[in-house]
Design an enzyme around this catalytic site. Sequence first.
Site, PDB file in Angstrom:
ATOM      1  N   CYS A  22      48.729   6.728   3.380  1.00  0.00           N
ATOM      2  CA  CYS A  22      47.682   7.113   2.434  1.00  0.00           C
ATOM      3  C   CYS A  22      47.165   8.506   2.777  1.00  0.00           C
ATOM      4  O   CYS A  22      47.599   9.130   3.746  1.00  0.00           O
ATOM      5  CB  CYS A  22      46.533   6.114   2.436  1.00  0.00           C
ATOM      6  N   CYS A  25      45.975   9.085   6.241  1.00  0.00           N
ATOM      7  CA  CYS A  25      47.042   9.273   7.228  1.00  0.00           C
ATOM      8  C   CYS A  25      47.420  10.743   7.338  1.00  0.00           C
ATOM      9  O   CYS A  25      47.462  11.312   8.435  1.00  0.00           O
ATOM     10  CB  CYS A  25      48.276   8.461   6.833  1.00  0.00           C
ATOM     11  N   ASP A 439      55.075  44.772 -15.958  1.00  0.00           N
ATOM     12  CA  ASP A 439      55.690  46.067 -15.697  1.00  0.00           C
ATOM     13  C   ASP A 439      56.625  46.387 -16.870  1.00  0.00           C
ATOM     14  O   ASP A 439      57.081  45.491 -17.574  1.00  0.00           O
ATOM     15  CB  ASP A 439      56.474  45.976 -14.379  1.00  0.00           C
ATOM     16  N   ASP A 637      59.563  43.640 -11.036  1.00  0.00           N
ATOM     17  CA  ASP A 637      60.932  43.454 -10.557  1.00  0.00           C
ATOM     18  C   ASP A 637      60.996  43.047  -9.097  1.00  0.00           C
ATOM     19  O   ASP A 637      62.071  42.828  -8.552  1.00  0.00           O
ATOM     20  CB  ASP A 637      61.775  44.702 -10.802  1.00  0.00           C
TER      21      ASP A 637
END
Length: 749
Positions: A22, A25, A439, A637
Amino acid sequence: MRDASRSAAVQSLAFPVGGMTCANCSGRVERALRAEPGVAAASVNLATGIARVEFAPDATDGARLREAVREAGYEVPEPEAPKVDLAAVELASLQRTLLFALALTVPLLVESMGPMLVPGGHHWMNATLGERTRGVIELLLATPVLFGAGARFFRHGWAELRTLSPGMSTLVMLGGTAAWLYSLVALVAPQVFPPGTAHYYFEAAATIVTLILLGKYLEARAKGRTSEAIRRLIGLQPRTARVVRDGSELEIAIEAVAPGDLVVVRPGERIPVDGRVDDGTSFVDESMITGEPIPAEKGPGSEVVGGTVNQTGAFRLRASRVGADTVLAQIIRLVEEAQTGKPPIQALADRIAGVFVPLVMLAAVATFVAWMLLGPDPALNHAFVAAVSVLVVACPCAMGLATPTAIMVATGRAAELGSLFRRGPALEALAKADTAVLDKTGTLTKGRPELVAIHALDGGETQALRLAASAESLSEHPLARAIVAAAQARGVDWPAPEAFRADPGRGVEARCAGQDVLVGTARFLADRGVDTADAAAVTTELAGRSATPVLLAVGGRLRAVLGIADPPKDGSREAVAALRRLGLKVVMLTGDQPEPARAVAAAVGIDEVRAEVLPAEKAGEVQRLQAAGRRVAFVGDGINDAPALARADVGIALGTGTDIAVEAGDLILMSGDLRGVPNAIRLARRTLATIRGNFFWAYAYNVALIPLAAGALYPLTGLLLNPMLAAAAMSLSSVFVVTNSLRLRRFVP
């Protein structure tokens, strides 16, 4: 803003952790790791079972970090141990344990609850076997289930209590043990209970464990499907390769292929490693790498990627990247890293889960006390049933799975579509983005000059292109290459020039097919006595389209004006329109001059343009938008745009072929197609909506059932929620959350 750098003194380590059930944990493992000296950060993914730690190697090491997790009560395999699929091992273990529990719980339920379904059956069973004998039978059946099949809950529950961080296992351990102990005392010393309250709840203790094991088994099976994308990617790697050594073809293990080896690829085979085609031609299906459905043509010099499928032809490639260096290996590594990332919404969930279980335990105690003080007879029975039901129904399993399962499915689906998320948190950041900054060169445009127009003033276009290509065929200038490429694409043949001379930056003069040819700027032609007045109107029109005019003169007379530009990519206009439909503000950022920048922006449908921005200044422009309250996704890029990609809330780097800028952005679009950006945003938004839906279900479900388990409806209906039904309800919430996340696999771009 993302942190664009990391100290060289910090190392990263990832290793599997077993036994987590869970959110508490995974949180406890994180706290155990962070408590170690030198640990800068620790993140544990409940769905994948992977812990990722950043630490200073001069303060601690991997062995100590693994030992810290073991001390917290969880399993960690040794790094030198044979690599196993922990998820598969856990699923097999759960299956065996569940079958054992079912083999004992089913007859237990038949013996204890079956007679109640038949009129007079309960009294007949007591008269035949005796109530005490029935109690002994139930004890013998329930004890192996609780302490054998349920041993994992006791093991983890004690570890949780030792570290003062109770979780699901603690609740199951307390609820099951309480039912078993109550029943045991009722069996051996019924006189200690008030009259009428010495009942047996052995079947409840066993059924709680069995139903939660069933829920865990169904959950594990569903979770296994969340990582199918990774397994499919791994399955793309062939096990062997056919290489040429000493003039002979040898089939060797893929691990034995070395860079520089000549590898033979036949029709229909998967390409084993990355490389460059040495000889032969074919078409290659690269859809599982780039998301592009159309096969790519390959010939000598073409780059090919391991894992893609060769189709019609045969060829030989020279291996360039093998093993962990291949593009496919990078993709798998990126997706795995993204799946272990923890977005901000999960950090909030972890904090809530950390206090939820202690509050549940207090609620169980308060429920017991309230029933003892205010409840009708038999008050002890009612108090016990209500308190155990509260403990069991509120287990926070679903809370810990709400985010990681959705992230796993979404990042896997994105990878199948050619979009690689490098970090899980990028999904949330992208979902919340309201501004897309793009860009220009190489992002919105193709990034290379192309011939976009031919205006023939004397003679035909084909003849003009033929002579221009002949004159430029010996030039290395980008504009010259664009003219030659256009002639090749149109099937135009040209004669080799008989003489050639270049004037750098201005043009070329050549003798082609017995004619004197000039190709260049208007000034270049004018200096050689050519009248260029007729080109003025065409030149102005081309400039408005951000195209560079190149003039052609033959025999001293102007023959044509050629327009060369960096045209928008296919799909750029559709991508911009899709972004606007999604409600994003779209801005173009470029270092180009304002006039050509505006021309490209108009061609793709962008209204806001910021031109003459140097690469170093792009990050400042992103920061200015962020200061105005915008959440920015920057698309570039991935190389010269790195500062802006790092500064943005989420950076999207375009990769083409094998040249993927994997260090530049949070998201890499492998095909370089901008239409992947709105698709990624849609997927991110759907993922965030799924996570929120998961959280609502997990919390609302638990919060709504706690009052029901405590007996809120008893005054109206006279009914209490049986602990067995509470266990079934709790398990169903986890299965629902995982199943809800799996719906993301059906996302269609």
